[in-house]
Design a protein around this motif. Structure first.
Motif, PDB file in Angstrom:
ATOM      1  N   THR A 221       0.615  -1.437  -0.104  1.00  0.00           N
ATOM      2  CA  THR A 221       0.066  -0.093  -0.097  1.00  0.00           C
ATOM      3  C   THR A 221       1.053   1.114   0.512  1.00  0.00           C
ATOM      4  OG1 THR A 221      -1.743  -0.805   1.401  1.00  0.00           O
ATOM      5  CG2 THR A 221      -1.912   0.907   1.058  1.00  0.00           C
ATOM      6  N   LYS A 222       2.175   1.042   0.593  1.00  0.00           N
ATOM      7  CA  LYS A 222       2.862   2.429   0.572  1.00  0.00           C
ATOM      8  C   LYS A 222       3.174   2.901  -1.193  1.00  0.00           C
ATOM      9  CE  LYS A 222       5.766   0.778   3.705  1.00  0.00           C
ATOM     10  NZ  LYS A 222       5.407   0.244   4.373  1.00  0.00           N
ATOM     11  N   MET A 223       3.779   2.110  -1.299  1.00  0.00           N
ATOM     12  CA  MET A 223       4.090   2.221  -2.996  1.00  0.00           C
ATOM     13  C   MET A 223       3.342   2.343  -3.378  1.00  0.00           C
ATOM     14  SD  MET A 223       7.696   1.926  -2.263  1.00  0.00           S
ATOM     15  CE  MET A 223       8.725   0.060  -1.765  1.00  0.00           C
ATOM     16  N   LEU A 224       1.892   1.760  -3.639  1.00  0.00           N
ATOM     17  CA  LEU A 224       0.486   2.399  -4.056  1.00  0.00           C
ATOM     18  C   LEU A 224       0.716   4.156  -4.000  1.00  0.00           C
ATOM     19  CD1 LEU A 224      -1.332   1.796  -6.164  1.00  0.00           C
ATOM     20  CD2 LEU A 224      -2.812   1.093  -4.282  1.00  0.00           C
ATOM     21  N   ASN A 225       0.432   4.028  -2.629  1.00  0.00           N
ATOM     22  CA  ASN A 225       0.312   5.650  -2.312  1.00  0.00           C
ATOM     23  C   ASN A 225       1.230   6.504  -2.319  1.00  0.00           C
ATOM     24  OD1 ASN A 225      -2.055   4.727  -0.784  1.00  0.00           O
ATOM     25  ND2 ASN A 225      -1.011   5.277   0.956  1.00  0.00           N
ATOM     26  N   LEU A 226       2.264   6.069  -3.072  1.00  0.00           N
ATOM     27  CA  LEU A 226       3.432   6.888  -3.412  1.00  0.00           C
ATOM     28  C   LEU A 226       3.082   7.423  -5.264  1.00  0.00           C
ATOM     29  CD1 LEU A 226       7.509   6.629  -3.159  1.00  0.00           C
ATOM     30  CD2 LEU A 226       6.207   7.069  -5.813  1.00  0.00           C
ATOM     31  N   LEU A 227       2.770   6.204  -5.282  1.00  0.00           N
ATOM     32  CA  LEU A 227       2.559   6.326  -7.835  1.00  0.00           C
ATOM     33  C   LEU A 227       1.310   7.631  -7.346  1.00  0.00           C
ATOM     34  CD1 LEU A 227       3.020   3.049  -8.853  1.00  0.00           C
ATOM     35  CD2 LEU A 227       4.376   4.977  -8.542  1.00  0.00           C
ATOM     36  N   MET A 228       0.683   7.071  -6.446  1.00  0.00           N
ATOM     37  CA  MET A 228      -0.931   8.233  -6.674  1.00  0.00           C
ATOM     38  C   MET A 228      -0.825   9.330  -6.334  1.00  0.00           C
ATOM     39  SD  MET A 228      -3.355   5.917  -7.310  1.00  0.00           S
ATOM     40  CE  MET A 228      -5.107   6.498  -6.660  1.00  0.00           C
ATOM     41  N   ARG A 229       0.134   9.854  -5.569  1.00  0.00           N
ATOM     42  CA  ARG A 229       0.920  11.476  -4.940  1.00  0.00           C
ATOM     43  C   ARG A 229       0.924  11.931  -6.170  1.00  0.00           C
ATOM     44  NH1 ARG A 229       1.351  15.754  -5.110  1.00  0.00           N
ATOM     45  NH2 ARG A 229       1.935  16.931  -3.931  1.00  0.00           N
ATOM     46  N   PHE A 230       2.249  11.121  -6.778  1.00  0.00           N
ATOM     47  CA  PHE A 230       2.825  11.423  -8.075  1.00  0.00           C
ATOM     48  C   PHE A 230       1.292  11.616  -8.705  1.00  0.00           C
ATOM     49  CE2 PHE A 230       4.036  10.224 -11.975  1.00  0.00           C
ATOM     50  CZ  PHE A 230       5.268  11.591 -12.378  1.00  0.00           C
ATOM     51  N   ARG A 231       0.792  10.657  -9.186  1.00  0.00           N
ATOM     52  CA  ARG A 231      -0.427  11.217 -10.112  1.00  0.00           C
ATOM     53  C   ARG A 231      -1.094  12.018 -10.142  1.00  0.00           C
ATOM     54  NH1 ARG A 231      -6.244   8.371  -9.430  1.00  0.00           N
ATOM     55  NH2 ARG A 231      -5.898  10.485  -7.935  1.00  0.00           N
ATOM     56  N   GLU A 232      -1.692  12.586  -8.236  1.00  0.00           N
ATOM     57  CA  GLU A 232      -2.035  13.832  -8.724  1.00  0.00           C
ATOM     58  C   GLU A 232      -1.340  15.249  -8.720  1.00  0.00           C
ATOM     59  OE1 GLU A 232      -3.103  13.011  -3.812  1.00  0.00           O
ATOM     60  OE2 GLU A 232      -4.169  11.112  -4.522  1.00  0.00           O
TER      61      GLU A 232
END
Length: 238
Positions: A221-232
C-alpha cells in the motif's frame, strides 16, 4: 470527470533479432506502463532522441518517470570512467539530461527509479559513486523487498509512507555521491547509501528512488500511495 494526466516514461534502445536481422527497438520495462495505467494516468513512452525533442516531450506531458537502465556517462559529471563502470548510453543521456532540466523549469512533476535517480541528480548538478565498494545491490527477484531504509521525518516520503522505516527492492551498483543543491535526502539504507531524494522546494514534485515502486504497488500500500501522490501532482499540472 477529471482529465487523466499524460505521464511520459523514458526508454532505452535494445537490439532484437527479427528473421535473422538485428533491429534496434524502443525498450522500457512494461511494469512502468502498467503502473501508470493502474493509477489512472495515460502512459506515453518517450524514445531516445535529442534535446530539441526533449522540449516537445515536456510540452506534451503532465509528468515524467525516468526509468532504470544504463549507467550515466561519468563525463556528464566531470569524471573519468572507473574500471567498474557498466554499460552507458550516450544518446539516452543526450535526451534525458535536458528533459530533466526542462521539466524542472516548467515545474512538471518528475519521478526517477534507479538510473532515474542518477539522471535527475546529475542533470541538476550532482555526482555519482561509479561503483559501491560493498555489495549493496540485491540479486533476488525485484518484485520482492529485501532490505530496510530509514526515512527522514521531515521528508515528503515520510508523509506518504507514514513510517520512519520501510522495506524496499533496490538493485544497483552505483549511488549518489554529491547531491545536487536543489535536492535533499529523503531516505538512506542501514549502511548510509542514499535511497531516496526529493526537491528542497516543497511546491515542486521531484522524487528520485533507488528502489522500484512500480514493481511493488500491487502488494504494498505504501508504494501504491507513492504512485498515487505522483499522479495527483501530475493532475494539478495538467
Amino acid at each position: 470527470m477529471k482529465k487523466k494526466p499524460i505521464i511520459g516514461i523514458t526508454s532505452s534502445i535494445m537490439d532484437i533479432e527479427i528473421k535473422g536481422e538485428i533491429n534496434p527497438a524502443v525498450h522500457t520495462n512494461h511494469q512502468y506502463v502498467k503502473s501508470v495505467t493502474e493509477i489512472g494516468g495515460i502512459p506515453i513512452v518517450i524514445p531516445v532522441s535529442n534535446e530539441d525533442m526533449a522540449k516537445e516531450y515536456v510540452n506534451l506531458c503532465d509528468g515524467i518517470i525516468f526509468t532504470s537502465g544504463e549507467d550515466v556517462d561519468p563525463s556528464r559529471y566531470n569524471q573519468d570512467p572507473s574500471d567498474e563502470l557498466q554499460k552507458i548510453n550516450f544518446a539516452r543521456d543526450e535526451t534525458e539530461l535536458p528533459l530533466v532540466k526542462y521539466a524542472v523549469d516548467k515545474k512538471i512533476p518528475i519521478m526517477g527509479t534507479c538510473r532515474g535517480l542518477a539522471i535527475i541528480n546529475v542533470a541538476l548538478g550532482g555526482t555519482m559513486k561509479q561503483h559501491l565498494e560493498s555489495e549493496h545491490h540485491q540479486e533476488a527477484y525485484r518484485k520482492l523487498p529485501t532490505h530496510e531504509i530509514n526515512i527522514e521525518e521531515d521528508s515528503q516520503l515520510f508523509h506518504l509512507f507514514g513510517e520512519k522505516k520501510a522495506m524496499v527492492n533496490s538493485k544497483h551498483h552505483q549511488a549518489v555521491d554529491q547531491l545536487a543543491d536543489s535536492l535533499t535526502v529523503a531516505a538512506t539504507s542501514e549502511d548510509n547509501v542514499i535511497e531516496a531524494v526529493e526537491a528542497k522546494k516543497k511546491n515542486q514534485f521531484i522524487l528520485g528512488l533507488q528502489f522500484h515502486p512500480e514493481e511493488l504497488f500491487a502488494v504494498d500500500t505504501k508504494m501504491l500511495n507513492l504512485l498515487m501522490r505522483f499522479r495527483e501532482a501530475c493532475e494539478k499540472k495538467g
